[in-house]
Scaffold this motif. Structure first.
Motif, PDB file in Angstrom:
ATOM      1  N   LEU A  97      94.092  96.926  18.392  1.00  0.00           N
ATOM      2  CA  LEU A  97      95.535  96.451  18.685  1.00  0.00           C
ATOM      3  C   LEU A  97      96.182  95.835  17.721  1.00  0.00           C
ATOM      4  N   PRO A 139      89.605  91.692  24.640  1.00  0.00           N
ATOM      5  CA  PRO A 139      90.116  91.753  22.809  1.00  0.00           C
ATOM      6  C   PRO A 139      89.443  90.591  22.291  1.00  0.00           C
ATOM      7  N   TYR A 181      93.646  93.010  16.749  1.00  0.00           N
ATOM      8  CA  TYR A 181      92.420  92.711  17.937  1.00  0.00           C
ATOM      9  C   TYR A 181      91.621  93.849  17.871  1.00  0.00           C
ATOM     10  N   TRP A 203     103.166  93.722  21.621  1.00  0.00           N
ATOM     11  CA  TRP A 203     101.915  94.515  21.268  1.00  0.00           C
ATOM     12  C   TRP A 203     102.053  95.931  21.328  1.00  0.00           C
ATOM     13  N   GLY A 204     101.306  96.540  20.287  1.00  0.00           N
ATOM     14  CA  GLY A 204     101.273  98.004  20.407  1.00  0.00           C
ATOM     15  C   GLY A 204     100.373  98.530  21.621  1.00  0.00           C
ATOM     16  N   LEU A 205     100.110  99.658  21.675  1.00  0.00           N
ATOM     17  CA  LEU A 205      99.417 100.324  22.916  1.00  0.00           C
ATOM     18  C   LEU A 205      97.996 100.556  22.458  1.00  0.00           C
ATOM     19  N   GLN A 264      89.147  95.777  20.670  1.00  0.00           N
ATOM     20  CA  GLN A 264      88.740  95.702  22.368  1.00  0.00           C
ATOM     21  C   GLN A 264      87.872  96.849  22.494  1.00  0.00           C
ATOM     22  N   ARG A 303     109.366  82.475  20.871  1.00  0.00           N
ATOM     23  CA  ARG A 303     109.046  83.580  20.115  1.00  0.00           C
ATOM     24  C   ARG A 303     108.244  84.571  21.133  1.00  0.00           C
ATOM     25  N   LYS A 304     108.267  85.716  20.902  1.00  0.00           N
ATOM     26  CA  LYS A 304     107.755  86.639  21.714  1.00  0.00           C
ATOM     27  C   LYS A 304     106.558  87.512  20.648  1.00  0.00           C
ATOM     28  N   LEU A 305     105.448  87.641  21.656  1.00  0.00           N
ATOM     29  CA  LEU A 305     104.427  88.280  21.336  1.00  0.00           C
ATOM     30  C   LEU A 305     104.438  89.905  21.659  1.00  0.00           C
ATOM     31  N   TYR A 329      95.108  88.072  10.518  1.00  0.00           N
ATOM     32  CA  TYR A 329      96.418  87.621  10.769  1.00  0.00           C
ATOM     33  C   TYR A 329      97.100  87.855   9.409  1.00  0.00           C
ATOM     34  N   ARG A 335     104.317  88.642  15.994  1.00  0.00           N
ATOM     35  CA  ARG A 335     105.140  87.718  16.699  1.00  0.00           C
ATOM     36  C   ARG A 335     106.586  87.708  16.225  1.00  0.00           C
ATOM     37  N   PHE A 348      99.148  90.560  13.664  1.00  0.00           N
ATOM     38  CA  PHE A 348      97.663  90.319  13.859  1.00  0.00           C
ATOM     39  C   PHE A 348      97.123  91.687  14.420  1.00  0.00           C
ATOM     40  N   PHE A 390      90.015  88.689  18.365  1.00  0.00           N
ATOM     41  CA  PHE A 390      90.839  88.463  17.235  1.00  0.00           C
ATOM     42  C   PHE A 390      90.093  88.843  15.976  1.00  0.00           C
TER      43      PHE A 390
END
Lengths: 115, 112
Positions: free
Chosen positions: B87, B43, B35, B102-104, B37, B98-100, B48, B91, B33, B45
């Protein structure tokens, strides 16, 4: 206007202080999240609550203590923090933890500075 | 390890088209996904993708290639208000635990 509010927007605290961050969502969601956003680092998921039950704690130090009294409110209690804890703390909510929880609604964040 | 890469900064001209790339290496995949900001704001959405292909939503489109571990966000008819950080997040699997990831973020500056 965002349906997720956070207070305070800015907070400066000493390492021996105790303070709390508050988040409230007006979207009728059942899942709430705390994130930490630091400069030059990816967004870090700290805690997840689904229907008031904590479902995730991503190895967060015990000086951060979350509380979720109901599905609309989320708190982050802070005590004996370190300067490296200075960051933007974001609250988010989603319908619930499940297939569509990628669509999260974020609050404006609390800018925390630990001196 | 788990990693998401996206360019740190990009600049573009008002009215132009810009493509922001994102590559990921994760232990599993259950959706990517994007986002947006704005500076000092929360941020929001954008899109997806869980299947390969292009998803179009107005001026914004998002593409995914699972075999290549690659996505891009395409912004058309750029406006000054599109200046923001974008961003990319993945997932890593379905179900519990499960983990999210994120990029920088990519900071986009739109110039007149």
């Amino acid at each position: 206007e965002t349906g997720v509010t956070q207070t305070p927007r800015h907070l400066v605290m000493g390492m021996t202080n105790k303070k709390s961050l508050k988040c409230e969502q007006h979207l009728g969601h059942n899942a709430m999240y705390w994130y930490k956003q630091s400069a030059k680092k990816p967004l870090e998921l700290m805690f997840v609550y689904n229907f008031k039950e904590q479902t995730e704690n991503n190895s967060v130090p015990s000086r951060f203590s979350p509380e979720c009294p109901n599905s609309s409110h989320l708190f982050l209690h802070l005590h004996t923090l370190q300067p490296e804890d200075s960051a933007l703390y974001l609250c988010a909510s989603s319908q619930e933890v499940g297939p569509r929880d990628y669509e999260q609604y974020f609050g404006p964040g609390t800018r925390l500075t630990v001196t | 390890g788990q990693n998401i890469d996206q360019p740190t900064e990009m600049t573009a001209t008002e009215g132009a088209i810009v493509q922001i790339n994102c590559t990921y290496q994760t232990s599993g995949f259950n959706g990517l996904f994007w986002y947006q900001q704005h500076a000092g704001e929360a941020p929001t959405f954008l899109s997806y993708n869980v299947l390969d292909g292009l998803e179009e939503k107005g001026r914004f489109s998002s593409f995914l290639s699972r075999s290549k571990g690659y996505s891009y966000l395409l912004l058309k008819e750029l406006q000054m208000k599109d200046s923001a950080s974008y961003l990319c997040a993945v997932r890593d699997r379905a179900g519990n635990n499960r983990k999210l990831i994120w990029g920088l973020g990519t900071s986009l500056a739109v110039n007149p």
